[in-house]
Design an enzyme around this catalytic site. Structure first.
Site, PDB file in Angstrom:
ATOM      1  NE  ARG A   1       7.575  -2.751   6.364  1.00 19.56           N
ATOM      2  CZ  ARG A   1       5.883  -3.156   5.612  1.00 19.56           C
ATOM      3  NH1 ARG A   1       5.175  -2.124   5.044  1.00 19.56           N
ATOM      4  NH2 ARG A   1       4.844  -3.641   6.916  1.00 19.56           N
TER       5      ARG A   1
ATOM      6  NE  ARG B   1       6.693  -0.428  10.601  1.00 29.01           N
ATOM      7  CZ  ARG B   1       5.228  -0.538   9.406  1.00 29.01           C
ATOM      8  NH1 ARG B   1       4.618  -0.259   8.235  1.00 29.01           N
ATOM      9  NH2 ARG B   1       3.532  -1.034   9.994  1.00 29.01           N
TER      10      ARG B   1
ATOM     11  NE  ARG C   1      -4.210  -2.057  10.086  1.00 33.24           N
ATOM     12  CZ  ARG C   1      -3.635  -1.046   9.516  1.00 33.24           C
ATOM     13  NH1 ARG C   1      -3.533   0.230   8.651  1.00 33.24           N
ATOM     14  NH2 ARG C   1      -2.284  -1.669   9.242  1.00 33.24           N
TER      15      ARG C   1
ATOM     16  NE  ARG D   1       2.396  -5.162  11.490  1.00 29.82           N
ATOM     17  CZ  ARG D   1       3.359  -5.132  10.964  1.00 29.82           C
ATOM     18  NH1 ARG D   1       4.238  -5.782  11.936  1.00 29.82           N
ATOM     19  NH2 ARG D   1       3.499  -4.397   9.561  1.00 29.82           N
TER      20      ARG D   1
ATOM     21  CE  LYS E   1      -2.597  -0.982   3.285  1.00 32.75           C
ATOM     22  NZ  LYS E   1      -1.974  -2.437   3.839  1.00 32.75           N
TER      23      LYS E   1
HETATM   24  P1  ADP Z   1       0.875  -2.486   8.072  1.00 35.62           P
HETATM   25  O1  ADP Z   1       0.028  -2.762   7.103  1.00 35.62           O
HETATM   26  O2  ADP Z   1       1.985  -2.443   7.577  1.00 35.62           O
HETATM   27  O3  ADP Z   1       1.055  -3.323   9.315  1.00 35.62           O
HETATM   28  P2  ADP Z   1       0.431   0.140   9.001  1.00 35.62           P
HETATM   29  O4  ADP Z   1       1.565   1.625   8.917  1.00 35.62           O
HETATM   30  O5  ADP Z   1      -0.433   0.613   8.397  1.00 35.62           O
HETATM   31  O6  ADP Z   1       1.430  -0.595   8.732  1.00 35.62           O
HETATM   32  O7  ADP Z   1      -0.505   0.578  10.147  1.00 35.62           O
HETATM   33  C1  ADP Z   1       0.976   0.495  11.905  1.00 35.62           C
HETATM   34  C2  ADP Z   1       0.225   0.027  12.843  1.00 35.62           C
HETATM   35  O8  ADP Z   1      -0.685   1.309  13.144  1.00 35.62           O
HETATM   36  C3  ADP Z   1      -0.518  -1.237  12.712  1.00 35.62           C
HETATM   37  O9  ADP Z   1      -0.281  -2.822  12.831  1.00 35.62           O
HETATM   38  C4  ADP Z   1      -1.650  -0.399  14.176  1.00 35.62           C
HETATM   39  O10 ADP Z   1      -1.656  -0.739  15.704  1.00 35.62           O
HETATM   40  C5  ADP Z   1      -1.288   0.913  13.464  1.00 35.62           C
HETATM   41  N1  ADP Z   1      -2.801   1.669  12.963  1.00 35.62           N
HETATM   42  C6  ADP Z   1      -2.475   2.272  11.604  1.00 35.62           C
HETATM   43  N2  ADP Z   1      -3.737   1.968  10.770  1.00 35.62           N
HETATM   44  C7  ADP Z   1      -4.336   2.152  12.198  1.00 35.62           C
HETATM   45  C8  ADP Z   1      -6.318   2.391  11.887  1.00 35.62           C
HETATM   46  N3  ADP Z   1      -6.306   2.431  10.758  1.00 35.62           N
HETATM   47  N4  ADP Z   1      -7.159   1.534  12.901  1.00 35.62           N
HETATM   48  C9  ADP Z   1      -6.238   1.025  13.900  1.00 35.62           C
HETATM   49  N5  ADP Z   1      -4.979   1.098  14.068  1.00 35.62           N
HETATM   50  C10 ADP Z   1      -3.582   1.544  13.106  1.00 35.62           C
END
Ligand code: ADP
Length: 190
Positions: free
Chosen positions: A128, A134, A89, A146, A14
């Site tokens: 990654r 991270r 999400r 996750r 994404k």
């Molecule tokens: P990825 O999709 O690669 O896991 P992101 O950078 O999108 O990574 O998100 C990292 C973390 O941030 C998620 O595992 C969650 O804990 C938090 N997070 C991000 N976006 C949301 C969301 N819309 N709702 C709840 N938690 C979120």
């Protein structure tokens, strides 16, 4: 106004595709993961709160995420539209997004969902993790959590947009440019 939800599991690509979409369509990038990491880097209260959840591979509570997104939308001016990356999400977040966009006389144009098998996701996130710094990418158990959270809480969001006739699925495995070409043809048809 072009408002797109870029959807897919962790590691689907994404972030990579968002960069290409922003460059081509001049949209405003709204990545909730990036926003949380920015807050964390700045040591804000919100960042410290989010860290507790992110470190466990869990979702940050809806009300916290929604408030942050509301603030970003309200404070953005002169935008041609948004690319929502990593948000919504949960179904509650999707409903809240519809409501806040409506307040600004906007709506979601469409959702582009990247589909990638779980085994490939795990490999990509591991790779990654070697360079992203991270911590949530570097621990296999957290990655598993996750992906499970995605299946349990986030997948229903695709149905939410499907019911609105806005879901467009594409194969997220392949060359970055080829995937982008597919995304572009969907965006151009919206
Ligand atoms: P990825 O999709 O690669 O896991 P992101 O950078 O999108 O990574 O998100 C990292 C973390 O941030 C998620 O595992 C969650 O804990 C938090 N997070 C991000 N976006 C949301 C969301 N819309 N709702 C709840 N938690 C979120």
């Amino acid at each position: 106004m072009l408002n797109i939800v870029l959807f897919g599991p962790p590691g689907a690509g994404k972030g990579t595709q968002s960069e290409k979409i922003i460059a081509a369509y001049d949209l405003t990038h709204l990545s909730t993961g990036d926003l949380f990491r920015k807050h964390l880097g700045e040591g804000t209260e919100l960042g410290l709160l989010a860290k507790k959840y992110m470190d466990q591979g869990h979702l940050v509570p809806d009300e916290v995420v929604i408030k942050m997104v509301e603030h970003k939308i309200s404070s953005t001016t002169h935008s041609k539209g948004f690319i929502f990356d990593g948000f919504p999400r949960t179904t509650a977040q999707a409903e809240a997004l519809d409501a806040m966009l409506q307040e600004h006389d906007m709506h979601i144009s469409g959702m582009v969902a990247l589909e990638v098998p779980q085994e490939i996701l795990k490999e990509r996130i591991k790779e990654r993790g070697k360079t992203s710094g991270r911590s949530d990418d570097q621990d296999e158990e957290k990655v598993k959590t996750r992906i499970q959270v995605y299946v349990d809480e986030t997948l229903p969001v695709a149905n939410y947009y499907k019911n609105q006739g806005k879901l467009h699925q594409i194969n997220g495995v392949g060359k970055i440019d080829e995937i982008f070409t597919q995304i572009s043809s969907i965006i151009d048809s919206l």
